[in-house]
Structures are given as structure tokens and as C-alpha cells.
Design a protein around this motif. Structure first.
Motif, PDB file in Angstrom:
ATOM      1  N   HIS A  24       0.901  -1.247   0.216  1.00  0.00           N
ATOM      2  CA  HIS A  24       0.081   0.012   0.003  1.00  0.00           C
ATOM      3  C   HIS A  24       0.973   1.338   0.136  1.00  0.00           C
ATOM      4  CE1 HIS A  24      -3.326  -2.538   0.672  1.00  0.00           C
ATOM      5  NE2 HIS A  24      -2.872  -3.041   1.738  1.00  0.00           N
ATOM      6  N   ASP A  28       0.988   2.259  -5.156  1.00  0.00           N
ATOM      7  CA  ASP A  28       0.000   1.235  -5.636  1.00  0.00           C
ATOM      8  C   ASP A  28      -1.372   2.271  -5.635  1.00  0.00           C
ATOM      9  OD1 ASP A  28      -1.769  -0.803  -5.351  1.00  0.00           O
ATOM     10  OD2 ASP A  28      -2.216  -0.542  -3.284  1.00  0.00           O
ATOM     11  N   LYS A  29      -1.156   3.568  -5.032  1.00  0.00           N
ATOM     12  CA  LYS A  29      -2.295   4.180  -5.128  1.00  0.00           C
ATOM     13  C   LYS A  29      -2.283   5.020  -6.485  1.00  0.00           C
ATOM     14  CE  LYS A  29      -2.389   4.932  -0.190  1.00  0.00           C
ATOM     15  NZ  LYS A  29      -2.191   5.762   1.080  1.00  0.00           N
ATOM     16  N   THR A  30      -1.288   5.535  -6.987  1.00  0.00           N
ATOM     17  CA  THR A  30      -0.987   6.436  -7.889  1.00  0.00           C
ATOM     18  C   THR A  30      -1.084   5.569  -9.294  1.00  0.00           C
ATOM     19  OG1 THR A  30       1.234   6.491  -8.058  1.00  0.00           O
ATOM     20  CG2 THR A  30       0.264   7.836  -6.910  1.00  0.00           C
TER      21      THR A  30
END
Length: 265
Positions: A24, A28-30
Motif C-alpha cells: 500500500h 499502489d495508489k497512483t
């Protein structure tokens, strides 16, 4: 250069990407991962394997791809590289590949190298690049029980390896000291002239060099004679120092270098 790929596929085929996306982190977010120090062409080869279980491996790129496979924890492509490299086990190349196999934990390639070297130990141990083996590779090699060569030859070559390592380390230190002195001298010059405009300094230096070159034309013969004499004296001194380095090794330093390999010879 940007590459488009699927997270789940990357995670499934690469331990590096699995750890990256499962932790995370920002990537992983972008959905974007910046990968420094990798040539786009090399990463393209990795992606081709991840998606199609095929890799364009050849003699020129095999080591670079092996390094990349180790970095991204992609064991499948490592096996392909090992299979390719095993076809090129000859003389000096066997020692080079052993170094790469130990460095990148390519166990199958390591075992093949040891098998080849064991059968041709007398020849391989006499090669020049034996002296440039890494310490880890040398330990792996001399622990091998299948070396078809007299043990006294192994011992003497290990001593030569240690001497070569001492010389190499001394050269590195000498070069490091030289560069440090040059940097310090440059910094001192900058500090001493901090109130002087750089452009003015360069102009004056250029003018001075021009004048010096003009005035020195009439003194070339004397300068050449002095330079030649100085060079001969320096050459004699260098040869004398070289003999001392080769003949008078510090036994404690030699023992220190050989300590990791003593249990195996």
C-alpha cells in the motif's frame, strides 16, 4: 519512457512488484512506478517475459538482463538466462560467469560453472582473470570437491590472488587520495579568490597562457632536456618501488586478505 502494464500480472510474475503493490505504498495508489537505473530496452525485455514467457537474450545483454532479473526478483527469466549462459562456458568466460552467478544468486549457472571448472581446473586456475575473482566466488570455487588439480597449485594461486588484491586495493587508495587532494586544492583556490570575478580570472589565465607559450618557444631545447632527465629519474624510482611492492608484501596484510579462504585450502 513510459510502459503500460497490469498490476496483477506484474505481481504474479515479479516478487519486487508484488511487495511494492501489496504494501500500500504511493505507487499502489497512483498506479505509477518510477524505475531508476534501468535502460528502457532492458525493461522492455523483462515485460516481454512477464507477459509472454519469452525473452530476447543474447551474449551482449545476458549479464544486464540477469542483473535486472535479480533486482526485480523474477526467477523465471533467470532460468532462461542461465540456460543461455551455460552454452558459453569456455576458459576465461567460465570464471566471469561464476562471478556473475554468485553475485546474482543464479544457483544453476553457478553449479554448471563449477562443473566445467572442476573438469578443466588445471587450465582455468592458470588464467589471468582467476586473480580478479571476487572473494565470494573464490570461496565457492575452492570449496568445490571436484577440482581436478593438485592442491599445492590451488594454494599458490590463492596466494597470488591475495597479492593481486593487495595491489589493487593500494591502487584504489592511491587514486582516491589523489582525487581528494585535487578537490581540496580546487576548493582552496575558490576560497582564496572568492572576491574575484570568474570571467576575469579566466581571461587573465588565458592571456597568461598565451604569453607563456610565446616566451617558451625559445627555451624548448632546454626544457625538453630537463624533462627527459626528470622522466628517466622518475621511471627508475617507479621501477624500484614496483619491485619493493611485489617482493615485500606485508605478511599480516596478506594473512588478512586470505583469512576467509584459509579454511578451504
Amino acid at each position: 519512457r513510459k510502459f503500460l502494464a497490469h498490476k496483477n500480472i506484474l505481481k504474479m510474475r515479479s516478487g519486487y512488484f508484488k511487495m511494492l503493490f501489496d504494501s500500500h505504498m504511493v505507487e499502489d495508489k497512483t498506479g505509477e512506478v518510477e524505475i531508476p537505473d534501468v535502460e528502457p530496452e532492458m525493461f522492455q525485455i523483462l515485460l516481454e517475459y512477464i507477459y509472454g514467457a519469452y525473452a530476447r537474450i543474447n551474449t551482449e545483454n545476458s549479464v544486464a538482463v540477469l542483473e535486472m532479473a535479480n533486482r526485480f526478483n523474477c526467477n523465471g527469466i533467470t532460468m532462461l538466462i542461465e540456460d543461455h549462459m551455460e552454452t558459453d562456458l569456455t576458459g576465461p568466460k567460465a570464471l566471469f560467469l561464476l562471478d556473475q552467478a554468485v553475485l546474482y544468486q543464479a544457483d544453476n549457472l553457478r553449479d554448471k560453472c563449477l562443473e566445467y571448472i572442476g573438469e578443466n581446473a588445471e587450465t582455468v586456475f592458470s588464467l589471468d582473470n582467476f586473480l580478479s575473482l571476487s572473494e565470494e566466488s573464490l570461496v565457492v570455487l575452492i570449496k568445490c570437491n571436484a577440482l581436478k588439480v593438485d592442491e599445492i597449485i590451488i594454494f599458490y594461486r590463492c596466494v597470488e590472488w591475495a597479492k593481486n588484491t593487495i595491489n589493487y586495493n593500494a591502487q584504489l587508495k592511491e587514486e582516491s587520495d589523489r582525487l581528494e587532494k585535487e578537490v581540496m586544492a580546487t576548493l582552496d583556490d575558490i576560497d582564496g579568490d572568492e572576491n574575484t570575478e570568474l570571467v576575469t580570472s579566466l581571461a587573465e589565465a588565458s592571456s597568461s597562457n598565451s604569453d607563456n607559450n610565446h616566451n617558451s618557444n625559445n627555451e624548448d631545447a632546454d626544457a625538453d632536456t630537463d624533462s627527459s632527465s626528470s622522466s628517466e629519474e622518475q621511471l627508475t624510482a617507479d621501477r624500484s618501488n614496483a619491485r619493493c611492492v611485489l617482493e615485500d608484501f606485508d605478511i599480516k596484510e596478506l594473512q588478512k586478505i586470505m583469512k576467509p579462504i584459509f579454511p578451504y585450502i
